[in-house]
Design an enzyme around this catalytic site. Structure first.
Site, PDB file in Angstrom:
ATOM      1  CG  ASP A   1      -2.276   0.668   0.894  1.00 31.73           C
ATOM      2  OD1 ASP A   1      -2.253   1.910   0.773  1.00 31.73           O
ATOM      3  OD2 ASP A   1      -3.321   0.007   0.766  1.00 31.73           O
ATOM      4  CG  ASP A   2       0.533   6.164   0.390  1.00 37.27           C
ATOM      5  OD1 ASP A   2       1.619   6.308  -0.208  1.00 37.27           O
ATOM      6  OD2 ASP A   2      -0.247   7.106   0.600  1.00 37.27           O
TER       7      ASP A   2
ATOM      8  CE  LYS B   1      -5.899   0.969  -1.616  1.00 36.49           C
ATOM      9  NZ  LYS B   1      -5.769   0.738  -0.165  1.00 36.49           N
TER      10      LYS B   1
ATOM     11  CG  ASP C   1      -6.263   5.989  -2.497  1.00 33.02           C
ATOM     12  OD1 ASP C   1      -7.445   6.359  -2.622  1.00 33.02           O
ATOM     13  OD2 ASP C   1      -5.775   5.633  -1.408  1.00 33.02           O
TER      14      ASP C   1
ATOM     15  CB  SER D   1      -9.986   4.807  -4.683  1.00 33.76           C
ATOM     16  OG  SER D   1      -9.104   3.861  -4.150  1.00 33.76           O
TER      17      SER D   1
ATOM     18  NE  ARG E   1     -12.306   1.147   0.050  1.00 30.77           N
ATOM     19  CZ  ARG E   1     -11.387   1.839   0.723  1.00 30.77           C
ATOM     20  NH1 ARG E   1     -10.111   1.636   0.502  1.00 30.77           N
ATOM     21  NH2 ARG E   1     -11.748   2.734   1.630  1.00 30.77           N
TER      22      ARG E   1
ATOM     23  CG  ASP F   1      -9.322   4.356   4.130  1.00 28.76           C
ATOM     24  OD1 ASP F   1      -9.748   4.156   2.970  1.00 28.76           O
ATOM     25  OD2 ASP F   1      -8.198   4.833   4.371  1.00 28.76           O
TER      26      ASP F   1
END
Ligand SMILES: *[C@@H]1O[C@H](CO)[C@@H](O)[C@H](O)[C@H]1NC(C)=O
Ligand SMILES: *[C@@H]1O[C@H](CO)[C@@H](O)[C@H](O)[C@H]1NC(C)=O
Length: 448
Positions: A86-87, A164, A166, A198, A219, A223
């Site tokens: 992830d980030d 992924k 965002d 997202s 999404r 979160d």
């Protein structure tokens, strides 16, 4: 076969065909069932100090350790496959000359090709986070804006299998244009990559018709946090939008309610069962976020429950919905395989006690449900035979049409309920713990 049954079967087939026609979306051959995997964000956040926190920092060693554990602890054997960074993995600036993204050189000293090979050699797949805007959501590194083609190529060169993407820092960026554009660059690389968007989360009125044509998953809610109220809120969010959300999900394109938080600190055993059951009902990706080394044995058993995973991965890919909600009580239903020999499918059914209602919010509650309210109707009456491990229920299902239908009751968590005998207007009785669930599969068996 009697004439009526023949008509019924035909109608069922037509209904199924129409349903399948209504969900044409992205076809890159990926995510035919919801992806299963692991992602660090809810648990490990953006810890970058590997001197003070060597076990928790976002680094090569966290992902290598997790890759090892996915295999050695049996998670990969039941389907958990994508290991997703992830980030907070990037250097804060692009390469001065080539403008390529770079992984943090201290935390990923051997580079992402090394890590990607390591993950692939374990038989797993490699996922990586990015952002469509100016910066990543933790304001950590550069976003993709202005560099879609370059970043897609860089990801392909790292042998990424899952992106992924965002949607933070998107001033002056139209997501309805940007997400498809990045998707086209992914496609041009020739490397199949699951595309997790997202996109709808950042919009007031998402156009799911468009989104499903470009993304494998999306999404739609906040979160998730490691707390029951967060799980409950996500469920309620789905319920409010379920008419739209269920219409657009299917093989290749799924609603993503965010990660499975079980295995951490704040969910009770019952709440852990609840999250898993509902995620399976709504055909959600099952992406864990936890420290696989410290997951309690009982929770590990839940995460590896094959019956639950089978519901989640059901090949029909029809997302379930909440069909009944009153006070603390909710019933969630998903049509699943197998079909019986006259075309009636089976059901997974979750009975939920949200646990916030009088007279005793924190007690187990006994609920009585007239089966008619689940959409099951029966003119002939119900006949329930309870054997040692199976209860057989025979009734007529009213689902667009009436079909003679026989089912087997089975509690998916392994314990059995004795159902006894009951008639059409009778109630199905189940006792559910607070912040908990009972979860059954009603398997249709052949008409004889
Ligand atoms: C690219 O898109 C085409 C058309 O939708 C599809 O058939 C193909 O599988 C895609 N390729 C990749 C690598 O995503
Ligand atoms: C469902 O989609 C329609 C059409 O896009 C939209 O008008 C409506 O607001 C959506 N409903 C919810 C609850 O989001």
């Amino acid at each position: 076969m009697p004439r009526e049954d023949c008509c019924s079967m035909l109608l069922a087939l037509v209904a199924r065909f129409l349903w399948l026609c209504s969900v044409a979306g992205l076809e890159n051959g990926l995510a035919r069932t919801p992806p299963l995997g692991w992602m660090p964000f809810e648990r490990f956040r953006c810890v970058t100090d590997c001197v003070k926190f060597p076990r928790d920092c976002i680094s090569e060693s966290l992902f290598m350790r997790t890759a090892d554990l996915l295999v050695s602890e049996g998670y990969s054997a039941v389907g958990y496959e994508y290991l997703i960074i992830d980030d907070c993995w990037m250097e804060r600036q692009r390469h001065e000359i080539t403008k390529e993204l770079m992984p943090d050189r201290e935390r990923f000293p051997r580079g992402l090709n090394f890590l990607s090979d390591y993950i692939h050699n374990k038989g797993l797949k490699f996922g990586l986070y990015h952002d469509i805007g100016e910066r990543t959501c933790m304001h950590f590194g550069p976003g993709a804006n202005g560099y879609y083609a370059l970043d897609a190529k860089t990801f392909a060169n790292w042998n990424v299998d899952y992106v992924k993407l965002d949607g933070c820092f998107i001033k002056n960026i139209n997501l309805d244009i940007a997400y498809p554009a990045f998707g086209r660059e992914l496609n041009k690389t020739g490397r199949p990559m699951v595309y997790s968007c997202s996109w709808p989360y950042y919009q007031k009125h998402p156009n799911y018709e468009l989104i499903k044509k470009h993304c494998n998953l999306w999404r739609f809610a906040d979160d998730i946090r490691d707390a029951f109220d967060s799980v409950g809120k996500t469920m309620y969010n789905y319920y409010k939008q379920q008419k739209n959300l269920t219409k657009h999900a299917g093989p290749g394109h799924w609603n993503d309610p965010d990660m499975l938080v079980l295995g951490n600190y704040r969910l009770s055993y019952d709440a852990s069962r609840l999250q898993l059951a509902i995620w399976a009902i709504i055909a959600a990706p099952l992406i864990m976020t936890n420290d696989l080394q410290t997951v309690r044995p009982a929770i590990k058993t839940l995460l590896q429950n094959r019956a639950i995973i089978e519901v989640d991965q059901d090949p029909l890919g029809i997302p379930g919905r909440c069909v009944y909600i009153a006070g603390s009580f909710q019933i969630w239903v998903r049509p699943v395989m197998p079909f019986n020999n006259i075309g009636a499918h089976s059901y997974a059914v979750a009975f939920v006690n949200i646990g916030n209602y009088e007279p005793c919010p924190l007690c187990p509650q006994t609920y009585e449900v007239v089966l008619k309210r689940l959409g099951f109707e029966n003119d002939l009456g119900y006949k329930v035979i309870v054997s040692i491990s199976l209860a057989i229920l025979k009734y007529t299902l009213h689902f667009y049409i009436q079909i003679l239908f026989t089912q087997i009751f089975e509690d998916l968590f392994g314990s059995m309920e004795d159902l006894g005998l009951f008639k059409p207007k009778d109630k199905f009785i189940t006792r559910v713990n607070p912040s908990g669930v009972t979860f059954f599969k009603f398997t249709s068996v052949d008409m004889y």
